[in-house]
Design a protein around this motif. Structure first.
Motif, PDB file in Angstrom:
ATOM      1  N   PHE A  15       5.261  -4.642   4.440  1.00 30.83           N
ATOM      2  CA  PHE A  15       4.395  -5.021   5.559  1.00 30.83           C
ATOM      3  C   PHE A  15       3.190  -4.096   5.734  1.00 30.83           C
ATOM      4  O   PHE A  15       2.575  -4.090   6.800  1.00 30.83           O
ATOM      5  N   VAL A  16       2.852  -3.337   4.695  1.00 26.85           N
ATOM      6  CA  VAL A  16       1.653  -2.506   4.760  1.00 26.85           C
ATOM      7  C   VAL A  16       0.421  -3.420   4.840  1.00 26.85           C
ATOM      8  O   VAL A  16       0.322  -4.412   4.110  1.00 26.85           O
ATOM      9  N   LEU A  53       9.487  -1.321   5.175  1.00 26.83           N
ATOM     10  CA  LEU A  53       8.109  -1.222   5.667  1.00 26.83           C
ATOM     11  C   LEU A  53       7.088  -1.397   4.555  1.00 26.83           C
ATOM     12  O   LEU A  53       5.935  -1.754   4.820  1.00 26.83           O
ATOM     13  N   GLU A  93       9.618   2.246  -1.145  1.00 22.89           N
ATOM     14  CA  GLU A  93       8.987   2.310   0.164  1.00 22.89           C
ATOM     15  C   GLU A  93       9.844   1.772   1.308  1.00 22.89           C
ATOM     16  O   GLU A  93       9.478   1.914   2.476  1.00 22.89           O
ATOM     17  N   SER A 150      -3.122   5.634   7.783  1.00 22.82           N
ATOM     18  CA  SER A 150      -2.976   4.430   8.601  1.00 22.82           C
ATOM     19  C   SER A 150      -4.158   3.511   8.331  1.00 22.82           C
ATOM     20  O   SER A 150      -5.141   3.924   7.701  1.00 22.82           O
TER      21      SER A 150
END
Length: 274
Positions: free
Chosen positions: A154-155, A151, A148, A239
């Motif tokens: 930091f999901v 990022l 991934e 999102s």
């Protein structure tokens, strides 16, 4: 910790039981904390209750160290205590300044500790599909970076930070206004009441900001290759806003917020049973 996260992702392997509410009506209740914990021990042994503990402890340690470092680097100037209603503007300015400083410390510590929080969440939800994809902190770091990128660590960060910020401001401002306008200085126990106001407000506000915690934790495990982050538990969210809207439409924004009296949704069959 494990039971709460499994409730959040919607893993309900045990059937609901019939009970009665305060009005005497029959309702379906999902298993509470102790029943669910006993099930985890039966399936995974006592060690199963401590899945994800190591990265969680590291995350908490990083958060504490970061808060202390930020506090030393950006010390808050002392302001004398103000409680008189004639000094409302001064008192409010003090609260705003203290809350802003606290918010800065919380946001920085959240950013620093969040990657380990993500790893902890994923280690725990492996219970659902009996996976071993994330078996250690260092191997998990390598796997997330490979699959991934940066990022991936930091999901779910944004809803967590939003929840923290809203909690701090609401809690501190509500406590300030209650102490200023609702508690009389002439009352003999005024100081005692004021000392507990912020604590009580914290409990109340934490219930209102729980959906941010839920969405942040679900995003941390969503579509990461683990069963708990894939259908039928949840679609692949694009999102955190997509996740929020999905849970809102399902009436599940407070899923997992109760430890003991958990009413089954209608229909209860919407949860996959193993």
């Amino acid at each position: 910790l494990l039971t709460g996260l499994l409730w959040q992702v919607g893993h309900e392997p045990l059937p609901p039981t019939v009970g009665r509410n305060v009005l005497g009506r029959k309702v379906l209740y999902l298993p509470g904390f102790f029943t669910y914990a006993r099930h985890i021990v039966e399936v995974d042994g006592k060690r199963g209750l401590f899945r994800g503990l190591t990265p969680r402890l590291i995350s908490s340690t990083l958060s504490t160290i970061t808060r202390g470092s930020v506090k030393k680097a950006f010390p808050l100037e002392d302001m004398e205590h103000v409680s008189n209603k004639d000094d409302v503007k001064t008192s409010l300015r003090k609260v705003v300044k203290e809350t802003s400083h606290e918010m800065m410390m919380q946001c920085v510590s959240r950013v620093v500790s969040h990657p380990l929080h993500v790893i902890s969440m994923r280690c725990m939800v492996q219970f659902v599909g009996r996976e071993v994809k994330y078996s250690g902190v260092f191997s998990a770091i390598g796997r997330i970076f490979k699959e991934e990128g940066i990022l991936g660590f930091f999901v779910g960060l944004v809803p967590h930070i939003l929840g923290d910020v809203i909690f701090l401001w609401c809690c501190n401002l509500l406590a300030h206004f209650i102490n200023t306008y609702a508690v009389d200085d002439n009352f003999s126990q005024a100081s005692v009441i004021r000392s507990y106001t912020k604590f009580v407000m914290g409990i109340a506000v934490s219930m209102l900001t729980y959906p941010f915690l839920l969405v942040g934790d679900l995003m941390a495990v969503n579509n990461c290759g683990l069963r708990a982050g894939l259908p039928p538990y949840a679609p692949a969210f694009t999102s955190w806003i997509h996740c929020w809207r999905y849970l809102s439409a399902q009436g599940q924004l407070f899923r997992g917020s109760s430890l003991l009296f958990r009413r089954a949704p209608a229909p209860a069959a919407c949860f996959p049973l193993d």
